[in-house]
Design an enzyme around this catalytic site. Structure first.
Site, short mmCIF file in Angstrom:
data_model
loop_
_atom_site.label_atom_id
_atom_site.label_comp_id
_atom_site.label_asym_id
_atom_site.label_seq_id
_atom_site.Cartn_x
_atom_site.Cartn_y
_atom_site.Cartn_z
CG ASP A 79 34.33 28.20 35.63
OD1 ASP A 79 34.16 27.26 34.83
OD2 ASP A 79 35.17 28.17 36.54
CD GLU A 137 38.01 23.26 35.42
OE1 GLU A 137 38.93 22.52 35.81
OE2 GLU A 137 38.22 24.35 34.85
CD GLU A 138 39.51 27.73 34.72
OE1 GLU A 138 40.51 27.40 35.39
OE2 GLU A 138 39.45 27.64 33.49
#
Length: 392
Positions: A79, A137-138
């Site tokens: 991402d 992931e962010e």
């Protein structure tokens, strides 16, 4: 037959093209539709069976070696971030307000390169390599937990991941055994006082004053309540109140983050925060709503697998270029894999002062030295094969 290093060198121009294509076409967390389709296509062209995510846009590939042995998972995140790309380069993001400002495009490219190289070397693979291409992931709750829930690491014996790091020179790598990266939590404080005239404060309950007092009081937790040898951070990132210079605001909202390296420290801080928030507001006669959102746990590297990194890394990069990292207050949902499977997460240098590649992660001018992808690929292959050869 060429060596793995020779294969990677030969593949490098194509890796650069892939990385720049992904950099031009970023997608934020939970929206990685085209990125995951691109990854799936690349793996299928290599003859690697894939599984698409049931919830989200994950892609899992599995490469079975010709020799029996363990299963090792390698992970890349896909991402991007909601940041406008400000670089003047031909591969700048073509999507307004979105860019790969953390290197996930390069992580994805690196893992695709590894898959391409290892798919030609099945005869020497002692076990199975599972490729985890993870979305989101962010943003908590992240993409790792759903991927685990879908069975992505069932039967996995070890897991490895890297983060290319622009604040570290190219050619270096760092990690540490045990707690490495912090747990990241978020808190919300909504204060309700009594608004009124700025010239008549005695008739009000000043929510701005109370919010300001809380910003100060919360810092006493780290400085006076926690063991000074226990790393922790409490930061108020935003405070919103009021609309006019001569009006005392009735409400004030604070939002911030807590970073810790143990569940015990997290729980202790959360309880002390609650006491300070409630008692400070009660002292002034205000009402308050305090909410604490638990985020990613700390990244805790397995001791034996960290030792493996230092051994393999020293052989690849030279002993002086493989170092013990300081504690990192940034967070990573790779932590969820390490809660279930022994493994190691590593920072690989991607900065280059001579080329002007020095900007930090999450910056509009962020970039990497693309040769760092070769270092990351060599390291991940080295870790996986060393583990497989030891446990076959």
């Amino acid at each position: 037959m060429k060596t793995i290093e020779q294969q990677l060198e030969q593949l490098f121009p194509e890796m650069v093209k892939r990385r720049r294509f992904l950099h031009q076409h970023p997608e934020v967390s939970y929206q990685e539709k085209e990125t995951s389709a691109y990854v799936a296509k690349c793996l299928e062209e290599l003859g690697i069976p894939i599984k698409r995510g049931e919830k989200g846009y994950s892609v899992t590939g599995e490469l079975k070696g010709d020799l029996p042995g363990p299963t090792v998972a390698l992970r890349a995140d896909m991402d991007a971030l909601p940041i406008q790309d400000a670089k003047s380069v031909e591969y700048a993001s073509k999507t307004p307000g979105v860019m790969h400002a953390c290197g996930h495009d390069a992580h994805t490219t690196t893992l695709l390169g590894i898959a391409e190289v290892l798919s030609t070397r099945k005869s020497e693979l002692r076990g199975t390599i599972r490729f985890l291409f993870q979305p989101a992931e962010e943003i908590s709750p992240g993409g790792a937990a759903p991927l685990i829930g879908e069975g992505a690491i069932d039967g996995v014996d070890a897991v490895y991941g890297v983060h290319l790091w622009s604040q570290m020179p190219i050619g270096e790598a760092q990690t540490r055994s045990g707690a490495f990266m912090a747990a990241a939590d978020e808190f919300f404080i909504d204060i309700k006082g009594k608004g009124g005239h700025g010239g008549l404060p005695h008739q009000t309950i000043d929510s701005v004053l109370i919010g300001s007092q809380l910003v100060v009081n919360l810092q006493t937790i780290a400085s006076r309540y926690m063991d000074p040898t226990e790393p922790c951070v409490i930061s108020v990132g935003s405070i919103h109140a009021g609309s006019s210079f001569n009006v005392i605001a009735e409400t004030c909202s604070l939002n911030g983050t807590v970073r810790t390296f143990s569940i015990e420290a997290r729980d202790r801080i959360r309880e002390q925060m609650r006491k300070i928030v409630e008692q400070t507001c009660a002292m002034y006669g205000a009402q308050v709503d305090f909410r604490y959102k638990v985020g990613y746990p700390p990244v805790v590297n397995d001791e034996k697998e960290t030792e493996r990194f230092f051994k393999v890394g020293a052989d690849l990069f030279g002993k002086s270029n493989v170092q013990v990292s300081p504690y990192i207050m940034a967070a990573e949902d790779f932590a969820y894999y390490l809660e279930r499977v022994p493994g190691c997460f590593v920072f690989v240098g991607a900065g280059n002062k001579d080329a002007g590649i020095v900007m930090p992660h999450h910056h509009p001018l962020f970039d990497i030295d693309e040769t760092s992808m070769l270092h990351a690929a060599r390291l991940l292959i080295g870790l996986a094969m060393d583990y497989m050869n030891e446990h076959a």
